[in-house]
Design an enzyme around this catalytic site. Structure first.
Site, PDB file in Angstrom:
ATOM      1  N   SER A   1       0.807  -1.221   0.000  1.00 57.40           N
ATOM      2  CA  SER A   1       0.000   0.000   0.000  1.00 57.40           C
ATOM      3  C   SER A   1       0.841   1.272   0.000  1.00 57.40           C
ATOM      4  O   SER A   1       0.316   2.358  -0.212  1.00 57.40           O
ATOM      5  CB  SER A   1      -0.949   0.027   1.198  1.00 57.40           C
ATOM      6  OG  SER A   1      -0.249   0.340   2.381  1.00 57.40           O
TER       7      SER A   1
ATOM      8  N   LYS B   1       0.977   3.979   7.400  1.00 53.58           N
ATOM      9  CA  LYS B   1       0.240   4.867   6.507  1.00 53.58           C
ATOM     10  C   LYS B   1       0.685   6.314   6.744  1.00 53.58           C
ATOM     11  O   LYS B   1       1.258   6.646   7.781  1.00 53.58           O
ATOM     12  CB  LYS B   1      -1.273   4.776   6.740  1.00 53.58           C
ATOM     13  CG  LYS B   1      -1.890   3.427   6.413  1.00 53.58           C
ATOM     14  CD  LYS B   1      -1.918   3.155   4.923  1.00 53.58           C
ATOM     15  CE  LYS B   1      -2.630   1.843   4.625  1.00 53.58           C
ATOM     16  NZ  LYS B   1      -1.832   0.680   5.067  1.00 53.58           N
TER      17      LYS B   1
END
Length: 202
Positions: free
Chosen positions: A122, A160
């Site tokens: 990701s 993230k």
């Protein structure tokens, strides 16, 4: 060598001998003060300084601030603790292994740091690939836009880029095929901020 120590200095030295390995990284004065239940960091600093002068505790400096016994000096090859794997995708279960990993000094900061291995893709648009080792500065807060280790609902960790708003927290992936994840502030606990990265081509 401990015969010249005061009772308090001997208590601190014996506590370090018994409990030092329980800390994920060599404890700071603040952390040791809390662990010992002491109210004065200044007083503890004087006691630790006496242990340094007695040759029982390693001198502290800007690079290595934690309190270490002299026989546990890391040297250049001991590295940082490896605390397991971090998801760069959907959150996965947090794992703590506390194994040392050799890390060049320019990849970490003066603050306590640790190493995680990335699982998932990701964050590929940031150049963070599956299998990379990343260096995390241990923190419980971050600025908007920083890449963080976020613990979600107390159990699942993910890597993230963070965006914090009063009513919610958005964790942004760096992959066009993936959507941001949104949580309430109470669901997200920051555990550290990305400061370094390593990759093996073997």
């Amino acid at each position: 060598m401990t015969t010249s120590l005061t009772r308090r200095q001997r208590e601190i030295f014996e506590y370090l001998q018994t409990h030092l390995k329980e800390f994920p990284h060599p404890p700071t004065l603040d952390e040791l003060c809390t662990a010992l239940g002491l109210s004065s960091k200044g007083s503890l600093h004087k006691q630790v300084q006496a242990l340094i002068e007695a040759g029982l505790v390693a001198p502290m400096n800007n690079r290595r601030r934690g309190i270490r016994l002299t026989e546990q000096l890391p040297g250049e090859d001991q590295g940082l603790p490896f605390l397991g794997y971090i998801a760069a995708g959907q959150p996965i279960e947090a794992v703590e292994q506390h194994e040392p990993v050799q890390v060049p000094e320019f990849l970490y900061t003066d603050e306590p740091c640790y190493v995680l291995q990335v699982k998932g893709d990701s964050m590929i648009d940031e150049g963070i690939l599956d299998g990379d080792h990343i260096v995390i500065e241990q923190r419980n807060q971050a600025r908007n836009g920083e890449i963080v280790v976020a613990l979600i609902d107390g159990s699942d960790a993910t890597l993230k880029r963070i965006e914090q708003k009063p009513s919610h927290v958005i964790l942004h992936p760096a992959n066009m095929a993936m959507e941001p994840m949104e949580f309430s502030p109470e669901q997200v606990q920051i555990q550290g901020v990305l400061v370094g990265q390593m990759r093996s081509y073997c």
